[in-house]
Structures are given as structure tokens and as C-alpha cells.
Design a protein around this motif. Structure first.
Motif, short mmCIF file in Angstrom:
data_model
loop_
_atom_site.label_atom_id
_atom_site.label_comp_id
_atom_site.label_asym_id
_atom_site.label_seq_id
_atom_site.Cartn_x
_atom_site.Cartn_y
_atom_site.Cartn_z
N PHE A 128 20.90 14.95 57.37
CA PHE A 128 22.04 14.71 58.33
C PHE A 128 23.39 14.73 57.40
CE2 PHE A 128 25.20 13.00 60.94
CZ PHE A 128 25.09 13.55 62.10
N LEU A 129 23.37 13.84 56.35
CA LEU A 129 24.38 13.76 55.34
C LEU A 129 24.63 14.89 54.47
CD1 LEU A 129 24.01 10.04 54.60
CD2 LEU A 129 25.23 10.82 56.38
N ARG A 130 23.59 15.59 54.10
CA ARG A 130 23.63 16.45 53.05
C ARG A 130 24.87 17.52 53.11
NH1 ARG A 130 19.64 17.11 49.65
NH2 ARG A 130 18.17 16.32 51.02
N GLY A 131 25.61 17.63 51.99
CA GLY A 131 26.63 18.37 51.74
C GLY A 131 28.19 17.86 52.49
N ALA A 132 28.01 16.87 53.18
CA ALA A 132 29.25 16.39 54.30
C ALA A 132 30.09 15.40 53.28
CB ALA A 132 28.69 15.97 55.48
N GLU A 133 31.36 15.62 53.72
CA GLU A 133 32.17 14.35 52.93
C GLU A 133 32.00 13.30 53.98
OE1 GLU A 133 36.60 13.97 51.64
OE2 GLU A 133 36.57 13.99 53.95
N LEU A 134 31.49 11.93 53.20
CA LEU A 134 31.29 10.76 53.87
C LEU A 134 32.74 10.07 54.07
CD1 LEU A 134 28.03 9.08 52.68
CD2 LEU A 134 28.30 10.81 54.50
N ASP A 139 29.01 0.11 51.67
CA ASP A 139 27.73 1.04 52.34
C ASP A 139 27.28 1.99 51.27
OD1 ASP A 139 28.35 0.71 55.45
OD2 ASP A 139 30.29 0.62 54.28
N VAL A 140 28.12 2.35 50.18
CA VAL A 140 27.41 3.34 49.19
C VAL A 140 26.17 2.47 48.29
CG1 VAL A 140 27.93 4.54 47.12
CG2 VAL A 140 29.21 5.04 49.35
N GLY A 141 26.86 1.11 48.10
CA GLY A 141 25.87 0.36 47.28
C GLY A 141 24.51 -0.08 47.78
N PHE A 142 24.57 -0.44 49.19
CA PHE A 142 23.49 -0.35 49.93
C PHE A 142 22.39 0.80 49.85
CE2 PHE A 142 25.07 -4.60 51.18
CZ PHE A 142 23.80 -5.24 51.33
N MET A 143 23.25 2.00 50.45
CA MET A 143 22.53 3.25 50.21
C MET A 143 21.75 3.51 49.10
SD MET A 143 22.03 4.90 53.08
CE MET A 143 21.92 6.68 52.38
N ASN A 144 22.58 3.40 48.05
CA ASN A 144 21.94 3.74 46.66
C ASN A 144 20.95 2.74 46.48
OD1 ASN A 144 23.74 5.61 46.37
ND2 ASN A 144 25.17 4.55 44.83
N ALA A 145 20.64 1.50 46.57
CA ALA A 145 19.85 0.52 46.59
C ALA A 145 18.60 0.94 47.31
CB ALA A 145 20.41 -0.79 47.12
N LEU A 192 13.30 4.35 46.64
CA LEU A 192 12.32 5.63 46.85
C LEU A 192 12.27 6.49 45.82
CD1 LEU A 192 13.46 5.98 50.60
CD2 LEU A 192 11.25 4.90 49.81
N GLY A 193 13.09 6.36 44.74
CA GLY A 193 12.93 7.20 43.67
C GLY A 193 13.83 8.16 43.86
N GLN A 194 14.92 8.05 44.84
CA GLN A 194 15.89 9.20 45.21
C GLN A 194 17.06 9.12 44.31
OE1 GLN A 194 15.42 11.86 47.42
NE2 GLN A 194 13.85 11.21 48.69
N PRO A 195 17.88 9.97 44.12
CA PRO A 195 19.09 10.19 43.53
C PRO A 195 20.13 9.16 44.30
CG PRO A 195 18.72 12.38 44.10
CD PRO A 195 17.52 11.58 44.36
N PRO A 196 21.21 8.97 43.65
CA PRO A 196 22.23 8.29 44.46
C PRO A 196 22.97 9.14 45.54
CG PRO A 196 23.20 8.86 42.28
CD PRO A 196 21.61 9.13 42.32
N ILE A 197 23.53 8.53 46.52
CA ILE A 197 23.97 9.43 47.74
C ILE A 197 25.04 10.05 47.52
CG2 ILE A 197 25.75 7.55 48.31
CD1 ILE A 197 23.48 9.46 50.70
N THR A 198 25.77 9.82 46.19
CA THR A 198 26.91 10.78 45.98
C THR A 198 26.48 12.10 45.35
OG1 THR A 198 27.05 9.57 43.78
CG2 THR A 198 28.55 9.06 45.52
N ASP A 199 25.19 12.17 44.91
CA ASP A 199 24.55 13.46 44.44
C ASP A 199 23.93 14.39 45.77
OD1 ASP A 199 24.99 12.42 42.13
OD2 ASP A 199 22.79 12.22 41.31
N ILE A 200 23.97 13.83 46.86
CA ILE A 200 23.63 14.46 47.88
C ILE A 200 24.46 14.83 48.97
CG2 ILE A 200 22.20 14.07 50.04
CD1 ILE A 200 20.56 11.89 48.46
N VAL A 201 25.73 14.18 49.11
CA VAL A 201 27.01 14.43 50.04
C VAL A 201 27.87 15.15 49.03
CG1 VAL A 201 26.24 12.35 51.36
CG2 VAL A 201 28.06 12.53 49.65
N GLY A 202 28.80 15.81 50.01
CA GLY A 202 30.00 16.41 49.26
C GLY A 202 31.10 15.62 48.59
N GLY A 203 31.01 14.46 49.03
CA GLY A 203 32.11 13.48 48.45
C GLY A 203 32.25 12.38 49.32
N VAL A 204 33.06 11.25 48.97
CA VAL A 204 33.14 10.20 49.63
C VAL A 204 34.60 9.78 49.95
CG1 VAL A 204 32.74 7.51 50.00
CG2 VAL A 204 30.97 9.25 49.00
#
Length: 236
Positions: A80-86, A94-100, A105-117
Motif C-alpha cells: 500500500f505504501l510502495r512508491g508513495a510520499e509519506l 513513526d519512521v523509527g518504529f516502522m524501521n524497527a 523481518l529482515g526488510q530494508p528501511p521504509i525510506t527504501d520502499i516509499v517515494g519520500g517522507v
């Protein structure tokens, strides 16, 4: 331009100490229009919430016990978030909690997934320096109705933030700026506005009528009387 107004509720304030996300609210806006395509998730944090946090958001451990864990909703959320600006108020939290959560889950940080914050708290501090810039304070200042906000809730707060953001940015011709400071989207680096020759226009001249001139002189006489004959603008 696709933007997601994003908010979370958590078990406490410290992601680095093991606090977890318990609610996510996402409100979609495309080209400054709300689409109604929102995402709202409750999440079992697999740990107890701090008492102070429960007083803020009202989400008890009992309520969250049968909700899905983050790992089971992560794919849906990230798609749902992919490519969008948050757009987030106090984005670092919120970014800190999402990254944690993503690290678990071994996933990259949220800033690698969205278009910007974009952080609306920083925007508000620039616009209203020295003033309170909480979401509630901005709702009051910008006349956004938050009367239903008796408790913090991720979806409600994201909806309020969308309304606040529209008011913070109204009058701005473009929400996207290129690196050189110009408006993106012109499609041409040499784009220029056409010069307008104002000599082509014949502006009408409206003369005062006799009655209007008489009323004007009467008003000046009254002002002269009220000022004791000190109408300095007629001395020249």
C-alpha cells in the motif's frame, strides 16, 4: 502525485527498547484529492502496552490479543505504501518504529520502499515559529474540526493530518520542487511564462457623479469640523 498520510499508535515511546506498533492508519491522497482508498490495521504487539500509552490511545492488551502480528500484515502494508510520499506529523517517531519492525523481518528501511517522507511538524515549525505545533494545536489554528478526537487513533489522526496539510499548503502552485528550487512538472528546464503586453488593454475610467462629488465634499466638511480645521492633506 500519490501521498499517504501515515500515523501509528504504539505500546510506548521507545522503539529501541522493544516497544511495538499496535495500530497503523493510512489515508491516500492523489493530486490533492482524497481518494477514500485508506488502510487501517490493528496489530498484536506480542507484548504489554505501557499504562500511559493505553491512557492516550485506549487500545488495551485484551483488545489487541486476537489481532494479527506485524509479520502477517507487513506485505499488505508495504504494498500500500510502495512508491508513495509519506506525510507524517513528527516523522522521526513513526519512521523509527516502522524501521524497527522491518528490521525484525529482515526488510530494508521504509525510506527504501516509499517515494519520500514529508514531516508536517517541521513544516509547521517553519510557518509558526515559537508556537505550539502539535496536531491538536494545528487543528485549532487552521480550523480543522477535531471534536471527535477524544483519544489518539491512527486512522483518525491520519485523516486530520490530511486536512491540516491541505491548509498548510494552500496557495502553493506545486507540491513538488526540483533540486534547483523551481516547480517540477513543467517538463522543460527552459520553460518561461509568456510576457503580457498590458498596453493592449483599455482600462475604463469611472468618473464620479455630481451626487457622489457632493457627498464627498460634505464628508470632507465633516472631517474638517471634527479636526478643528486641521486637515493637513489640503494644505499643499
Amino acid at each position: 502525485m500519490r501521498q499517504i498520510f501515515f500515523d501509528t499508535e504504539t505500546t510506548g515511546l521507545r522503539a529501541e527498547a522493544g516497544d511495538r506498533i499496535i495500530e497503523v492508519g493510512c489515508v491516500e491522497m492523489v493530486n490533492r484529492q482524497l481518494t477514500g482508498n485508506n488502510l487501517h490495521l490493528y496489530i498484536n504487539p506480542e507484548r504489554a502496552s505501557d499504562e500511559e500509552a493505553v491512557r492516550i490511545h485506549g487500545l488495551t492488551d485484551e483488545f489487541l490479543a486476537d489481532k494479527p502480528v506485524f509479520a502477517s500484515v507487513a506485505e499488505e502494508l508495504l504494498e500500500f505504501l510502495r512508491g508513495a510520499e509519506l506525510v507524517i506529523h513528527n516523522a522521526g517517531f513513526d519512521v523509527g518504529f516502522m524501521n524497527a519492525e522491518l528490521r525484525r523481518l529482515g526488510q530494508p528501511p521504509i525510506t527504501d520502499i516509499v517515494g519520500g517522507v514529508r514531516d508536517t511538524l517541521l513544516m509547521a515549525r517553519d510557518m509558526f515559529p515559537g508556537k505550539a505545533n502539535s496536531l491538536d494545536a494545528l487543528c485549532k489554528r487552521l480550523e480543522v474540526d477535531n471534536s471527535s478526537r477524544t483519544l489518539h487513533g491512527a486512522l483518525l489522526d491520519a485523516e486530520l493530518l490530511a486536512e491540516v496539510y491541505i491548509r498548510l499548503t494552500r496557495g502553493q502552485d506545486s507540491l513538488v520542487m526540483d533540486e534547483g528550487g523551481g516547480n517540477a512538472g513543467s517538463g522543460n528546464a527552459d520553460f518561461q511564462l509568456e510576457a503580457i503586453d498590458f498596453s493592449r488593454f483599455q482600462l475604463p475610467v469611472l468618473a464620479a457623479s455630481a451626487a457622489e462629488l457632493e457627498a464627498h465634499q460634505s464628508l470632507l466638511a465633516d472631517l474638517d469640523k471634527a479636526s478643528g480645521g486641521k486637515r493637513i492633506w489640503q494644505e499643499a
